[in-house]
Design an enzyme around this catalytic site. Structure first.
Site, mmCIF file in Angstrom:
data_model
loop_
_atom_site.group_PDB
_atom_site.id
_atom_site.type_symbol
_atom_site.label_atom_id
_atom_site.label_comp_id
_atom_site.label_asym_id
_atom_site.label_seq_id
_atom_site.Cartn_x
_atom_site.Cartn_y
_atom_site.Cartn_z
ATOM 1 N N ASP A 67 99.558 29.554 24.593
ATOM 2 C CA ASP A 67 100.818 30.030 25.174
ATOM 3 C C ASP A 67 101.314 31.148 24.523
ATOM 4 O OD1 ASP A 67 101.477 28.690 22.962
ATOM 5 O OD2 ASP A 67 102.980 27.295 23.922
ATOM 6 N N SER A 68 100.556 31.585 23.543
ATOM 7 C CA SER A 68 100.778 32.858 22.910
ATOM 8 C C SER A 68 100.642 34.173 24.050
ATOM 9 C CB SER A 68 100.035 33.192 21.757
ATOM 10 O OG SER A 68 98.525 32.777 22.073
ATOM 11 N N ASP A 106 96.569 25.240 26.066
ATOM 12 C CA ASP A 106 98.006 24.760 25.555
ATOM 13 C C ASP A 106 98.781 24.234 26.676
ATOM 14 O OD1 ASP A 106 98.298 24.975 22.793
ATOM 15 O OD2 ASP A 106 98.995 27.266 23.167
ATOM 16 N N LYS A 136 95.931 21.067 24.300
ATOM 17 C CA LYS A 136 96.891 21.244 22.828
ATOM 18 C C LYS A 136 98.233 20.985 23.214
ATOM 19 C CE LYS A 136 97.542 24.661 20.307
ATOM 20 N NZ LYS A 136 98.815 24.973 20.186
ATOM 21 N N GLU A 138 102.310 20.680 20.783
ATOM 22 C CA GLU A 138 102.868 20.706 19.682
ATOM 23 C C GLU A 138 103.870 19.477 19.300
ATOM 24 O OE1 GLU A 138 105.244 24.285 19.380
ATOM 25 O OE2 GLU A 138 103.480 25.628 20.053
ATOM 26 N N GLU A 205 99.733 25.099 11.199
ATOM 27 C CA GLU A 205 100.060 26.496 11.285
ATOM 28 C C GLU A 205 101.440 26.765 10.053
ATOM 29 O OE1 GLU A 205 101.553 30.125 14.365
ATOM 30 O OE2 GLU A 205 101.226 28.047 15.032
#
Length: 289
Positions: A67-68, A106, A136, A138, A205
């Site tokens: 999602d970056s 993501d 993925k 978070e 991270e």
């Protein structure tokens, strides 16, 4: 514009892709770590387009459609505004452009936090529309139930602990995590919870190195570091960061190429030739027979 994407298996400077290989599977990635040891580190880079995926594919075990892309592709201030539609579109492009690496997509902010059922609906859509191998998400212990819910329904999940960019508003910035004893213990506990819930791998991270090492030793699944430790079971970077596309990058980034300078220089030479009417030349124009 006439440029079209076409999977090119020839080997050259422009198309360094070797002959097609069998695509890696999620079980194969998980099996890299046996008895707490990973013989061959997992290589992961981000990819957002089909052409980028084609160039990276042969060198990577995993391609992450992160999602970056919100910051990298769309110029957004963070990954928070990224939508499920955006992730589905870019995920499908990366799968089309690759044949070897397993593709992980993501789950964007707001697409999975409300409930395990919401997460399943979002994740199943990503798998259907992109053909990706896994998703993925978070979060730590609070997401363990969701990870178990997804994996029990056939959706492989990669976890993400430590500095979690989607929570930047709560964290107060992109600072390294785990400096206090309490915070360190929580991050390790978060990773354990995700691993126990069935995550096939965990991204660590922006944490102090001893915490990354402790997590890597504590969990049975591979850990993938980004600003963590070389002792993790693998590494990931944002591709544009390591290619020098941005003036400012996190301290954990190693810049392998000054691609920004190369692109800017090429554009400058093109502009000069257009203004001097030396482009197009005889080689680039059609002449009567």
């Amino acid at each position: 514009m006439s440029t079209t994407f076409q999977l090119d298996t020839s080997t050259s400077r422009a198309n360094p892709t070797p002959a097609p290989m069998k695509r890696l599977t999620i079980p194969a990635i998980r099996q890299r770590k046996k008895d707490g040891v990973t013989a061959q580190p997992v290589v992961m880079l981000t990819a957002y387009t089909a052409r980028q995926a084609q160039l990276l594919d042969a060198h990577c075990d995993l391609l992450l459609v992160g999602d970056s892309l919100g910051q990298v592709i769309y110029g957004l201030p963070s990954s928070v505004p990224v939508t499920l539609d955006m992730m589905a579109a870019h995920g499908a492009a990366v799968v089309r452009g690759s044949y070897h690496a397993a593709v992980v997509v993501d789950m964007p902010f707001g697409s999975y936090e409300a409930s395990p059922q919401q997460a399943f609906e979002s994740a199943s859509r990503l798998l259907k529309e992109t053909g990706c191998a896994a998703v993925k998400l978070e979060g730590g212990e609070a997401m363990a139930e969701t990870v178990a819910f997804l994996t029990n329904r056939g959706i492989p999940v990669m976890g993400h602990v430590g500095l979690t960019p989607q929570a930047v508003n709560v964290l107060g910035g992109y600072n390294a995590r785990g400096r206090s004893e309490a915070e360190a213990a929580k991050i390790v506990g978060d990773a354990r919870s995700l691993a126990d819930a069935g995550a096939f791998a965990i991204v660590i991270e922006g944490v102090v190195e001893p915490i990354a090492i402790a997590i890597t030793q504590a969990v049975a699944c591979p850990t993938i570091g980004i600003g963590a430790s070389a002792q993790c079971d693998g590494q990931v970077l944002v591709t544009e960061d390591m290619l020098g596309m941005f003036e400012r990058v996190p301290r954990f980034v190693k810049i392998y190429e000054d691609l920004a300078g190369t692109i800017s220089g090429a554009a400058a030479r093109y502009a000069d030739e257009v203004r001097a009417r030396t482009f197009p030349g005889i080689e680039q124009t059609y002449q009567p027979k």
